[in-house]
Design a protein around this motif. Structure first.
Motif, PDB file in Angstrom:
ATOM      1  N   SER A 127       0.834  -1.207   0.000  1.00  0.00           N
ATOM      2  CA  SER A 127       0.000   0.000   0.000  1.00  0.00           C
ATOM      3  C   SER A 127       0.866   1.253   0.000  1.00  0.00           C
ATOM      4  O   SER A 127       2.097   1.192   0.068  1.00  0.00           O
ATOM      5  N   HIS A 128       0.152   2.403  -0.023  1.00  0.00           N
ATOM      6  CA  HIS A 128       0.808   3.716  -0.012  1.00  0.00           C
ATOM      7  C   HIS A 128       1.491   4.034   1.316  1.00  0.00           C
ATOM      8  O   HIS A 128       2.270   4.967   1.410  1.00  0.00           O
ATOM      9  N   LYS A 129       1.189   3.274   2.379  1.00  0.00           N
ATOM     10  CA  LYS A 129       1.606   3.669   3.722  1.00  0.00           C
ATOM     11  C   LYS A 129       3.121   3.802   3.879  1.00  0.00           C
ATOM     12  O   LYS A 129       3.601   4.565   4.707  1.00  0.00           O
ATOM     13  N   LEU A 130       3.874   3.053   3.065  1.00  0.00           N
ATOM     14  CA  LEU A 130       5.332   3.098   3.206  1.00  0.00           C
ATOM     15  C   LEU A 130       5.906   4.474   2.812  1.00  0.00           C
ATOM     16  O   LEU A 130       6.991   4.839   3.256  1.00  0.00           O
TER      17      LEU A 130
ATOM     18  N   GLY B 273      -3.935  -3.130   9.342  1.00  0.00           N
ATOM     19  CA  GLY B 273      -2.632  -3.791   9.427  1.00  0.00           C
ATOM     20  C   GLY B 273      -1.644  -3.263   8.408  1.00  0.00           C
ATOM     21  O   GLY B 273      -0.446  -3.522   8.496  1.00  0.00           O
ATOM     22  N   GLN B 274      -2.138  -2.512   7.435  1.00  0.00           N
ATOM     23  CA  GLN B 274      -1.237  -1.991   6.387  1.00  0.00           C
ATOM     24  C   GLN B 274      -0.230  -1.015   6.986  1.00  0.00           C
ATOM     25  O   GLN B 274       0.951  -1.049   6.661  1.00  0.00           O
ATOM     26  N   TRP B 275      -0.711  -0.121   7.846  1.00  0.00           N
ATOM     27  CA  TRP B 275       0.184   0.880   8.425  1.00  0.00           C
ATOM     28  C   TRP B 275       1.198   0.227   9.364  1.00  0.00           C
ATOM     29  O   TRP B 275       2.393   0.537   9.324  1.00  0.00           O
TER      30      TRP B 275
ATOM     31  N   GLY C 164      -0.127   7.093  11.072  1.00  0.00           N
ATOM     32  CA  GLY C 164      -0.114   6.732   9.648  1.00  0.00           C
ATOM     33  C   GLY C 164      -1.035   7.558   8.778  1.00  0.00           C
ATOM     34  O   GLY C 164      -1.159   7.294   7.576  1.00  0.00           O
ATOM     35  N   SER C 165      -1.711   8.545   9.364  1.00  0.00           N
ATOM     36  CA  SER C 165      -2.668   9.330   8.579  1.00  0.00           C
ATOM     37  C   SER C 165      -2.970  10.635   9.323  1.00  0.00           C
ATOM     38  O   SER C 165      -2.254  11.000  10.256  1.00  0.00           O
ATOM     39  N   VAL C 166      -4.004  11.332   8.917  1.00  0.00           N
ATOM     40  CA  VAL C 166      -4.622  12.477   9.633  1.00  0.00           C
ATOM     41  C   VAL C 166      -3.787  13.764   9.674  1.00  0.00           C
ATOM     42  O   VAL C 166      -4.272  14.831   9.314  1.00  0.00           O
TER      43      VAL C 166
ATOM     44  N   GLY D 234     -10.243   9.329  -4.342  1.00  0.00           N
ATOM     45  CA  GLY D 234      -9.492   8.485  -3.406  1.00  0.00           C
ATOM     46  C   GLY D 234     -10.395   8.077  -2.261  1.00  0.00           C
ATOM     47  O   GLY D 234     -11.296   8.828  -1.874  1.00  0.00           O
ATOM     48  N   CYS D 235     -10.173   6.873  -1.709  1.00  0.00           N
ATOM     49  CA  CYS D 235     -10.915   6.510  -0.500  1.00  0.00           C
ATOM     50  C   CYS D 235     -10.302   7.294   0.661  1.00  0.00           C
ATOM     51  O   CYS D 235      -9.160   7.742   0.574  1.00  0.00           O
ATOM     52  N   SER D 236     -11.068   7.466   1.721  1.00  0.00           N
ATOM     53  CA  SER D 236     -10.579   8.317   2.793  1.00  0.00           C
ATOM     54  C   SER D 236     -10.926   7.762   4.169  1.00  0.00           C
ATOM     55  O   SER D 236     -12.095   7.669   4.535  1.00  0.00           O
ATOM     56  N   GLY D 237      -9.884   7.342   4.902  1.00  0.00           N
ATOM     57  CA  GLY D 237     -10.050   6.887   6.281  1.00  0.00           C
ATOM     58  C   GLY D 237      -9.649   8.039   7.190  1.00  0.00           C
ATOM     59  O   GLY D 237     -10.468   8.764   7.735  1.00  0.00           O
ATOM     60  N   GLY D 238      -8.333   8.247   7.300  1.00  0.00           N
ATOM     61  CA  GLY D 238      -7.818   9.456   7.948  1.00  0.00           C
ATOM     62  C   GLY D 238      -7.496  10.500   6.907  1.00  0.00           C
ATOM     63  O   GLY D 238      -7.243  11.653   7.223  1.00  0.00           O
ATOM     64  N   GLY D 239      -7.454  10.082   5.638  1.00  0.00           N
ATOM     65  CA  GLY D 239      -7.312  11.032   4.531  1.00  0.00           C
ATOM     66  C   GLY D 239      -5.999  10.994   3.774  1.00  0.00           C
ATOM     67  O   GLY D 239      -5.812  11.758   2.828  1.00  0.00           O
ATOM     68  N   SER D 240      -5.051  10.083   4.132  1.00  0.00           N
ATOM     69  CA  SER D 240      -3.698  10.260   3.580  1.00  0.00           C
ATOM     70  C   SER D 240      -3.529   9.842   2.123  1.00  0.00           C
ATOM     71  O   SER D 240      -2.843  10.527   1.367  1.00  0.00           O
ATOM     72  N   ASN D 241      -4.137   8.718   1.691  1.00  0.00           N
ATOM     73  CA  ASN D 241      -3.937   8.363   0.274  1.00  0.00           C
ATOM     74  C   ASN D 241      -4.759   9.286  -0.613  1.00  0.00           C
ATOM     75  O   ASN D 241      -4.356   9.623  -1.732  1.00  0.00           O
ATOM     76  N   PHE D 242      -5.919   9.714  -0.087  1.00  0.00           N
ATOM     77  CA  PHE D 242      -6.730  10.693  -0.817  1.00  0.00           C
ATOM     78  C   PHE D 242      -5.938  11.990  -1.002  1.00  0.00           C
ATOM     79  O   PHE D 242      -5.880  12.553  -2.103  1.00  0.00           O
TER      80      PHE D 242
ATOM     81  N   GLY E 188     -10.896  -2.008   7.423  1.00  0.00           N
ATOM     82  CA  GLY E 188     -10.498  -1.566   8.760  1.00  0.00           C
ATOM     83  C   GLY E 188      -9.820  -0.206   8.746  1.00  0.00           C
ATOM     84  O   GLY E 188      -9.914   0.550   9.710  1.00  0.00           O
ATOM     85  N   GLY E 189      -9.137   0.105   7.648  1.00  0.00           N
ATOM     86  CA  GLY E 189      -8.421   1.378   7.563  1.00  0.00           C
ATOM     87  C   GLY E 189      -9.349   2.576   7.406  1.00  0.00           C
ATOM     88  O   GLY E 189      -8.897   3.714   7.456  1.00  0.00           O
ATOM     89  N   LEU E 190     -10.641   2.328   7.195  1.00  0.00           N
ATOM     90  CA  LEU E 190     -11.589   3.446   7.042  1.00  0.00           C
ATOM     91  C   LEU E 190     -12.427   3.638   8.308  1.00  0.00           C
ATOM     92  O   LEU E 190     -13.353   4.438   8.316  1.00  0.00           O
TER      93      LEU E 190
ATOM     94  N   PRO F 115      -9.765  -3.832   0.609  1.00  0.00           N
ATOM     95  CA  PRO F 115     -11.152  -3.435   0.868  1.00  0.00           C
ATOM     96  C   PRO F 115     -11.325  -1.907   0.931  1.00  0.00           C
ATOM     97  O   PRO F 115     -12.339  -1.385   0.473  1.00  0.00           O
ATOM     98  N   GLU F 116     -10.331  -1.209   1.470  1.00  0.00           N
ATOM     99  CA  GLU F 116     -10.422   0.265   1.531  1.00  0.00           C
ATOM    100  C   GLU F 116     -10.497   0.837   0.115  1.00  0.00           C
ATOM    101  O   GLU F 116     -11.346   1.680  -0.201  1.00  0.00           O
ATOM    102  N   SER F 117      -9.613   0.329  -0.758  1.00  0.00           N
ATOM    103  CA  SER F 117      -9.529   0.875  -2.118  1.00  0.00           C
ATOM    104  C   SER F 117     -10.798   0.613  -2.923  1.00  0.00           C
ATOM    105  O   SER F 117     -11.087   1.343  -3.883  1.00  0.00           O
TER     106      SER F 117
ATOM    107  N   LEU G  46      -5.490   3.607  -6.475  1.00  0.00           N
ATOM    108  CA  LEU G  46      -5.645   2.235  -6.000  1.00  0.00           C
ATOM    109  C   LEU G  46      -4.622   2.093  -4.869  1.00  0.00           C
ATOM    110  O   LEU G  46      -3.460   1.762  -5.091  1.00  0.00           O
ATOM    111  N   SER G  47      -5.098   2.383  -3.637  1.00  0.00           N
ATOM    112  CA  SER G  47      -4.168   2.598  -2.522  1.00  0.00           C
ATOM    113  C   SER G  47      -3.451   1.334  -2.065  1.00  0.00           C
ATOM    114  O   SER G  47      -2.389   1.406  -1.459  1.00  0.00           O
ATOM    115  N   GLY G  48      -4.031   0.154  -2.347  1.00  0.00           N
ATOM    116  CA  GLY G  48      -3.341  -1.060  -1.935  1.00  0.00           C
ATOM    117  C   GLY G  48      -3.966  -2.308  -2.541  1.00  0.00           C
ATOM    118  O   GLY G  48      -5.088  -2.268  -3.043  1.00  0.00           O
TER     119      GLY G  48
END
Ligand SMILES: Cc1ncc(COP(=O)(O)O)c(C=O)c1O
Length: 451
Positions: free
Chosen positions: A110-113, A138-140, A228-230, A261-269, A336-338, A383-385, A412-414
């Motif tokens: 994923s983008h988290k790295l 678990g990605q982060w 990992g976000s926000v 972009g999908c948005s949980g905390g907003g970082s890949n978006f 889970g990331g959302l 699932p987030e993507s 496509l974040s992951g």
């Protein structure tokens, strides 16, 4: 032959991150110290973050240089490819041109790295030996564990209980990289013990796991917390995605009408969209920018724009953001990331300014879109993507109905290779759709801090 992948050479990986704070028409509301109610200063944050990241949080410089060592690490998975989704377009019979930026090709999937390696770098430079964090899907946690291994830092991960049970292979991956994983809420912290006393079977939430991680990080001088976000600095690091996409869209000879972009905390978006929003703000471009979230945790679409804590125990600064209340525990959806009660303050601010739109979808319709995408393009999305894919397909079908050939770009974040239980549940018809619980949010909103 038509070109499918638009690939940049390694020497075109961005050397600078793009800081959208420099282009905002109105400044963001400051974060507040939970004790004094005054705007937080660098000293308030120094107990858990290195100074370089604190300075990035408030910088007004437009371009911030990426340290050479981080650039070198980026070369292990960047530039990520931009794909033209010809097969999906054919399946949908749409005149729209669909592009996706594929961040699942990083080693952790994923983008988290993109931010994990930068955060671990700045912490190592500040002499930090231990990083503590939370993880949703678990990605982060996986990304920070690998970044810790790269920079010689121990990593401890509080993993939201429901994901800890749903995703054992993520746990194994974190441990393989040398990280320690603990199911949250846990007995290791006061925050965790308080929750368990009231809810012994708690499914956990990102807000709870953040409280645990911050509590542990504060205990030692050589330990810091990592998110990992926000926060602004995380959004900043992810802008390598959109900066590459700008160059790749140019290679394709197109410019997106819609960026999603999908948005949980907003970082890949933020990563895919901020460089395009920057062009809107500076050059008056008319690009539509869409953030997509789950109906079970509809922060931007149904939340209140107010000061709230980033965590359940109220240990973090109060941030002005779209929130469902820091005590809100979303349903146990597979994305889970959302499942985060709040939204990045800067994404929230852009929403208030009318620069971005927000959409919410239930998980079954997202998995349907994810499966349709997988059958056409071959990649099984996280699932987030699938939330971004749902929106992109809807936009492409709108184009078909209106006879318009708009250009749609989504992140496509992951990949979802470690989320196959989710697909097994979906394929077996076992997934439930959840609307957010009005009463629960009402009671969580009653606990908003008074400012
Ligand atoms: C693949 C993937 N996409 C999206 C997200 C949501 O996070 P963010 O909104 O910070 O990008 C996550 C979070 O874990 C994730 O793993």
């Amino acid at each position: 032959m038509k070109q499918v992948k638009f690939m940049l050479d390694e020497d075109r990986i961005p050397t600078h991150w793009y800081n959208i704070l420099s282009d905002l028409p109105e400044p963001m509301a400051p974060s507040l110290n939970p004790q004094t109610g005054e705007p937080v200063g660098p000293d308030d944050l120094a107990a858990i973050f290195p100074m370089e990241l604190i300075m990035q949080e408030v910088s007004d410089q437009r371009e911030i240089e990426i340290p050479e060592e981080v650039q070198q690490y980026y070369r292990q998975w960047r530039p990520s490819p931009l794909h033209r989704a010809y097969q999906l377009e054919k399946a949908l019979d749409t005149p729209a041109h669909i592009y996706y930026k594929y961040e699942g090709c990083s080693p952790v999937g994923s983008h988290k790295l993109n931010t994990a390696i930068a955060q671990a770098y700045y912490n190592r430079e500040a002499g930090i030996k231990h990083l503590i964090t939370e993880t949703g899907a678990g990605q982060w946690g996986t990304a920070l564990s690998l970044a810790g291994a790269a920079m010689g830092i121990d990593v401890k991960v509080f993993m939201v209980n429901v994901s800890y049970n749903q995703k054992p292979y993520r746990r194994a991956m974190i441990e393989t990289y040398g990280g320690e994983v603990i199911a949250s809420p846990s007995n290791q912290t006061e925050a965790g013990r308080n929750i368990l006393a009231e809810h012994p079977d708690s499914s956990g939430s990102l807000g709870i796991a953040i409280s645990e991680a911050v509590e542990v990080a504060r205990m030692r001088d050589d330990a810091n917390y990592s998110l990992g976000s926000v926060l602004n600095h995380v959004m900043l690091h992810q802008t390598v995605i959109g900066k590459e996409a700008l160059l790749q869209m140019e290679m394709a000879g197109e410019y997106p009408d819609v960026v999603i972009g999908c948005s949980g905390g907003g970082s890949n978006f933020a990563g895919i969209s901020f460089p395009f929003i920057g062009e809107k703000l500076r050059d008056g471009k008319k690009t539509r920018i869409i953030a997509v979230e789950p109906t079970s945790c509809p922060t931007l679409t149904k939340g209140t724009y107010a000061y709230d804590f980033g965590d359940v125990a109220g240990l973090t600064p109060m941030m002005k953001m779209h929130t469902l209340g820091h005590g809100f525990v979303p349903e146990s959806i597979h994305a889970g990331g959302l499942r985060y009660h709040g939204m990045s303050p800067i994404v929230s601010h852009l929403h208030e300014l009318g620069q971005i739109e927000a959409q919410a979808f239930a998980q079954n319709t997202c998995f349907e879109a994810g499966v349709q995408f997988a059958r056409a393009e071959g990649i099984v999305p996280a699932p987030e993507s699938t939330h971004a894919i749902r929106s992109a397909i809807n936009e492409a079908l709108r184009c078909k109905a209106e006879g318009r050939s708009e250009v749609i770009l989504f992140n496509l974040s992951g990949h979802g290779h470690l989320d196959m239980q989710a697909y097994m549940d979906f394929n077996a018809g076992l997934l439930e759709d959840h609307e957010y619980e009005v009463d629960e949010v009402k009671s969580a909103l009653a606990d908003l801090p008074s400012v």
